[in-house]
Each structure stands twice: as structure tokens, then as C-alpha cells.
Design a protein around this motif. Structure first.
Motif, PDB file in Angstrom:
ATOM      1  N   ARG A  37      62.045  -9.490  16.719  1.00 19.25           N
ATOM      2  CA  ARG A  37      61.293 -10.583  16.098  1.00 19.25           C
ATOM      3  C   ARG A  37      61.031 -10.215  14.633  1.00 19.25           C
ATOM      4  O   ARG A  37      60.292  -9.269  14.357  1.00 19.25           O
ATOM      5  CB  ARG A  37      59.973 -10.795  16.835  1.00 19.25           C
ATOM      6  CG  ARG A  37      59.207 -12.047  16.422  1.00 19.25           C
ATOM      7  CD  ARG A  37      57.913 -12.150  17.232  1.00 19.25           C
ATOM      8  NE  ARG A  37      57.252 -13.424  17.010  1.00 19.25           N
ATOM      9  CZ  ARG A  37      56.071 -13.751  17.525  1.00 19.25           C
ATOM     10  NH1 ARG A  37      55.420 -12.862  18.276  1.00 19.25           N
ATOM     11  NH2 ARG A  37      55.531 -14.947  17.286  1.00 19.25           N
ATOM     12  N   PRO A  38      61.624 -10.944  13.694  1.00 23.90           N
ATOM     13  CA  PRO A  38      61.506 -10.582  12.276  1.00 23.90           C
ATOM     14  C   PRO A  38      60.066 -10.423  11.808  1.00 23.90           C
ATOM     15  O   PRO A  38      59.748  -9.499  11.074  1.00 23.90           O
ATOM     16  CB  PRO A  38      62.211 -11.733  11.557  1.00 23.90           C
ATOM     17  CG  PRO A  38      63.187 -12.251  12.566  1.00 23.90           C
ATOM     18  CD  PRO A  38      62.509 -12.104  13.886  1.00 23.90           C
ATOM     19  N   ASN A  39      59.185 -11.316  12.213  1.00 27.79           N
ATOM     20  CA  ASN A  39      57.775 -11.195  11.868  1.00 27.79           C
ATOM     21  C   ASN A  39      56.946 -11.957  12.892  1.00 27.79           C
ATOM     22  O   ASN A  39      57.460 -12.802  13.633  1.00 27.79           O
ATOM     23  CB  ASN A  39      57.488 -11.692  10.442  1.00 27.79           C
ATOM     24  CG  ASN A  39      57.833 -13.163  10.259  1.00 27.79           C
ATOM     25  OD1 ASN A  39      57.135 -14.037  10.785  1.00 27.79           O
ATOM     26  ND2 ASN A  39      58.907 -13.447   9.518  1.00 27.79           N
ATOM     27  N   SER A  40      55.648 -11.666  12.919  1.00 23.61           N
ATOM     28  CA  SER A  40      54.773 -12.221  13.949  1.00 23.61           C
ATOM     29  C   SER A  40      54.544 -13.713  13.803  1.00 23.61           C
ATOM     30  O   SER A  40      54.054 -14.365  14.724  1.00 23.61           O
ATOM     31  CB  SER A  40      53.419 -11.500  13.934  1.00 23.61           C
ATOM     32  OG  SER A  40      52.799 -11.646  12.663  1.00 23.61           O
ATOM     33  N   ARG A  41      54.890 -14.283  12.648  1.00 21.23           N
ATOM     34  CA  ARG A  41      54.699 -15.723  12.432  1.00 21.23           C
ATOM     35  C   ARG A  41      55.921 -16.534  12.847  1.00 21.23           C
ATOM     36  O   ARG A  41      55.876 -17.754  12.870  1.00 21.23           O
ATOM     37  CB  ARG A  41      54.371 -15.994  10.959  1.00 21.23           C
ATOM     38  CG  ARG A  41      53.044 -15.403  10.507  1.00 21.23           C
ATOM     39  CD  ARG A  41      52.760 -15.714   9.045  1.00 21.23           C
ATOM     40  NE  ARG A  41      53.782 -15.157   8.168  1.00 21.23           N
ATOM     41  CZ  ARG A  41      53.794 -13.914   7.725  1.00 21.23           C
ATOM     42  NH1 ARG A  41      52.849 -13.069   8.113  1.00 21.23           N
ATOM     43  NH2 ARG A  41      54.740 -13.476   6.921  1.00 21.23           N
ATOM     44  N   GLN A  42      57.009 -15.848  13.131  1.00 14.81           N
ATOM     45  CA  GLN A  42      58.229 -16.535  13.528  1.00 14.81           C
ATOM     46  C   GLN A  42      58.262 -16.699  15.042  1.00 14.81           C
ATOM     47  O   GLN A  42      58.001 -15.748  15.778  1.00 14.81           O
ATOM     48  CB  GLN A  42      59.453 -15.750  13.055  1.00 14.81           C
ATOM     49  CG  GLN A  42      60.753 -16.525  13.185  1.00 14.81           C
ATOM     50  CD  GLN A  42      61.864 -15.895  12.342  1.00 14.81           C
ATOM     51  OE1 GLN A  42      61.603 -15.377  11.264  1.00 14.81           O
ATOM     52  NE2 GLN A  42      63.081 -15.933  12.853  1.00 14.81           N
ATOM     53  N   TYR A  43      58.580 -17.891  15.503  1.00 15.23           N
ATOM     54  CA  TYR A  43      58.516 -18.189  16.928  1.00 15.23           C
ATOM     55  C   TYR A  43      59.877 -18.170  17.610  1.00 15.23           C
ATOM     56  O   TYR A  43      60.041 -18.691  18.701  1.00 15.23           O
ATOM     57  CB  TYR A  43      57.796 -19.520  17.162  1.00 15.23           C
ATOM     58  CG  TYR A  43      56.307 -19.367  16.987  1.00 15.23           C
ATOM     59  CD1 TYR A  43      55.500 -19.054  18.068  1.00 15.23           C
ATOM     60  CD2 TYR A  43      55.732 -19.459  15.725  1.00 15.23           C
ATOM     61  CE1 TYR A  43      54.137 -18.869  17.922  1.00 15.23           C
ATOM     62  CE2 TYR A  43      54.367 -19.280  15.557  1.00 15.23           C
ATOM     63  CZ  TYR A  43      53.568 -18.982  16.658  1.00 15.23           C
ATOM     64  OH  TYR A  43      52.215 -18.785  16.489  1.00 15.23           O
ATOM     65  N   THR A  44      60.853 -17.550  16.968  1.00 17.50           N
ATOM     66  CA  THR A  44      62.148 -17.309  17.599  1.00 17.50           C
ATOM     67  C   THR A  44      62.549 -15.863  17.343  1.00 17.50           C
ATOM     68  O   THR A  44      62.127 -15.252  16.361  1.00 17.50           O
ATOM     69  CB  THR A  44      63.246 -18.242  17.057  1.00 17.50           C
ATOM     70  OG1 THR A  44      63.360 -18.049  15.634  1.00 17.50           O
ATOM     71  CG2 THR A  44      62.920 -19.698  17.357  1.00 17.50           C
TER      72      THR A  44
END
Length: 347
Positions: A37-44
Motif C-alpha cells: 500500500r503506497p500510503n495510508s490515504r490510498q484505498y487500493t
């Protein structure tokens, strides 16, 4: 488009919040399916070891719905949420109903002050008393469907369910419910709020589970291929967890002699018996390598047995995967005449 810029052939939805979020990521990682997961704000996100799989993060309460509506082919959620939120039992099915983490009980709990109410039978009598007085038991819960089915099955027909979004434990003290039906892992929070569970009042023992949309999976060969690989990785990892592989060098006149010695105690001689291979040594020609699969609860017993057989240099390694000839879960998913939902979950 998937998180890596390519079309996803298979979509897996997992919790983005709550008590299953971190454990689910850790569990997938232990199965060799680490989520990137690239970052915690990304949902994919993606699973590097399974290209073509896209991971979607959704609220725990929404996972079942997303799988049922076809937004994702597979999902991981709690068994309690799956059973509560599914609306079509033919579309969304439980593929593996116990992934081994997230265990909790869905229980009925009453105030400690109710000295005469300690079992589900006592509660049934109390509900009848309330009815005769022109009242109904008020039960606070977040799982009305599961609770209603349970109470009706127990012959308790006179009650009112109170929907609560926050903490349930305060409901009896606050006066808007008489008792609660809630999830508990240890019972500590219930006890701290002066509540007690009822004997026979466990509605469901829940844990994390893998669910799938059979209809959408069967529409795509690529989705089926990835689903099989994903399911088999989970199955093989769970199946391997109780086992260790033991190896030792044992001296003997022949493979038959060594195997007979090891097999003298069948209970610690391996899952299918020992594997014997000659050890090639310039100086000594009568050594054999013995390999066994043993359960971890009999590990030291098996080590001592190999020592008694003359074994030296005994090593042990925990298995990561244990595959069978085929995946029974996947086979049933392919069978349109599959008997039912929860039967798919057996290993």
C-alpha cells in the motif's frame, strides 16, 4: 485500473479499520501475500507475489456488501459481519470460515444485579414475565439479524431490539436497554461494566473468514486462476502451521533397517512415514538421512525417538506451506451443484 496502472483480474476487499485491519495485513504477509500500500490515504493496493490482484480497503461493515454487489470477487471480514450483512446466500459464500485470527464471541449479557437470571432459559422466563406485565425486554445490539434468529430459535418471541452505534455496555445503566448482545474477546469490558454473560447465551463464535462472489468469479478465467492461487496459499499456510520437518543422520546397514527402526513408533514416525536417503561419504558408507513431518506438540518426542534410533545432527524447521493434491475449496467453488455455503470452509 489497479494500483499498478494495469487492469485487475481479481479484486480482494479487506477491512480498512477496526480490529481486523492490522491482523489481516499481518496474516496475508505470513502467507507470502504481503500487501503493498503506497500510503495510508490510498484505498487500493497490490500483492507483489500475485500480479493481477488488486486490494481494496473498505470499512469492516461494508466488506460483505462490496463482495455481494460484485465490486470485489473476494473479501476478508469477520464471520459475524458476513452472516449479519449478507442478503443473498447464493451469491456471496464463505470459502474459508476460520482464518485463525480475530476470534471473539457474540454473547448475551445482563446486569450483575439480575441475580435470578444466569442462563438463556432464565431469560426466556423473564421475557414471558415482561409480556404478562405488558412490557417487552429491550436488547441493545449491532447485529439484529443474528440476534433475532437466535432468540426465535430459542423460543424467545417477546423482545424489542435497540440499535446502538456506540458502546453497548452503557445501555443498561443509561436505561435505554435492559440487556445487551455484543462481541467480546475476553469478557473484561463486560465485567468492568458490571455485566455477566448468560449460560447458553453465546450466539456465535466468530473469527476472520474469506468470502467470495461465486457468480463474478465464474465469469473470468483470469479471476478464477488468481483466486485458486490465492486460496491455495491460504489453505497451505494454515495446513502447515501445526507441522515441523525433522531431519537427522542415522547409521544403519540398509534403508530398510533404518526405516524399520524409525517406524517402531508410528505415532512419531512422520505424517506418511519417514523418507530415507543415502548419505554419500568417502569414509563411511552406512549413513542415511531421515526426514519426517511431525506435529509441533510432539516435536521433542520425535526428536528423542530419532536420537534413540541413533540419529545425530537432528534439525527442525517449521513448514510454511503444505499443499494437498488439489484444493477442495476451489473444487467446490467450480461445482455449480456444490451443496452449500459453509461446507466449503472445511480443510
Amino acid at each position: 485500473m489497479s494500483a499498478n496502472g494495469r487492469d485487475a483480474a481479481l479484486r480482494l476487499v479487506i477491512p480498512s479499520d477496526g480490529e481486523l485491519y492490522e491482523p489481516t495485513l499481518n496474516y496475508l504477509g505470513s502467507c507470502g501475500l504481503s500487501v503493498r500500500r503506497p500510503n495510508s490515504r490510498q484505498y487500493t493496493a497490490t500483492i507483489r507475489s500475485l500480479p493481477g490482484v488488486e486490494v481494496l480497503f473498505q470499512r469492516s461493515a461494508d466488506v460483505t456488501t462490496k463482495v455481494e454487489e460484485g465490486s470485489a470477487e473476494l473479501g476478508i471480514t469477520g464471520l459475524d459481519r458476513y452472516l449479519e450483512y449478507r442478503t443473498d446466500e447464493r451469491t456471496v459464500v464463505s470459502l474459508l470460515d476460520d482464518l485463525g485470527y480475530g476470534r471473539c464471541d457474540f454473547v448475551l449479557a445482563v446486569p450483575d444485579a439480575w441475580l435470578d437470571v444466569s442462563s438463556i432459559d432464565d431469560l426466556a422466563d423473564l421475557a414471558l414475565e415482561f409480556k404478562q406485565q405488558g412490557k417487552q425486554l429491550r436488547i441493545a445490539t449491532k447485529y439484529p439479524k443474528l440476534l433475532r434468529e437466535y432468540l426465535f430459535h430459542r423460543g424467545i418471541n417477546y423482545f424489542t431490539l435497540v440499535a446502538v452505534s456506540g458502546a453497548l455496555e452503557a445501555a443498561p445503566v443509561a436505561g435505554y436497554a435492559d440487556l445487551i448482545a455484543d462481541l467480546t474477546a475476553t469478557g473484561t469490558t463486560l465485567r468492568e461494566n458490571r455485566l455477566k454473560t448468560l449460560q447458553g447465551g453465546t450466539i456465535l463464535t466468530s473469527q476472520s473468514c474469506l468470502i467470495g462472489n461465486a457468480t463474478t468469479l465464474l465469469r473470468s478465467k483470469d479471476a478464477l486462476r488468481l483466486a485458486r492461487e490465492f486460496i491455495e496459499m491460504l489453505e497451505a499456510h494454515m495446513r502447515a502451521e501445526p507441522y515441523y520437518r525433522l531431519t537427522a543422520n542415522v547409521r544403519g546397514a540398509s534403508p530398510q533397517e533404518v526405516s524399520a527402526t524409525v517406524l517402531s513408533r508410528p505415532e512419531v514416525s512422520g505424517l506418511r512415514g519417514p523418507t530415507i536417503a543415502r548419505v554419500y561419504n568417502v569414509e563411511e558408507q552406512d549413513w542415511y538421512a531421515v526426514s519426517l513431518l511431525v506435529r509441533k506438540d510432539r516435536l521433542m518426542e520425535a526428536v528423542d525417538h530419532l536420537r534413540d534410533c541413533g540419529g545425530i545432527e537432528v534439525s527442525a524447521s517449521q513448514l510454511s506451506y503444505l499443499f494437498k493434491g488439489e484444493s477442495s475449496v476451489f473444487s467446490r467453488l467450480l461445482d455449480p451443484a456444490s451443496e452449500s455455503v459453509e461446507e466449503i470452509g472445511g480443510l
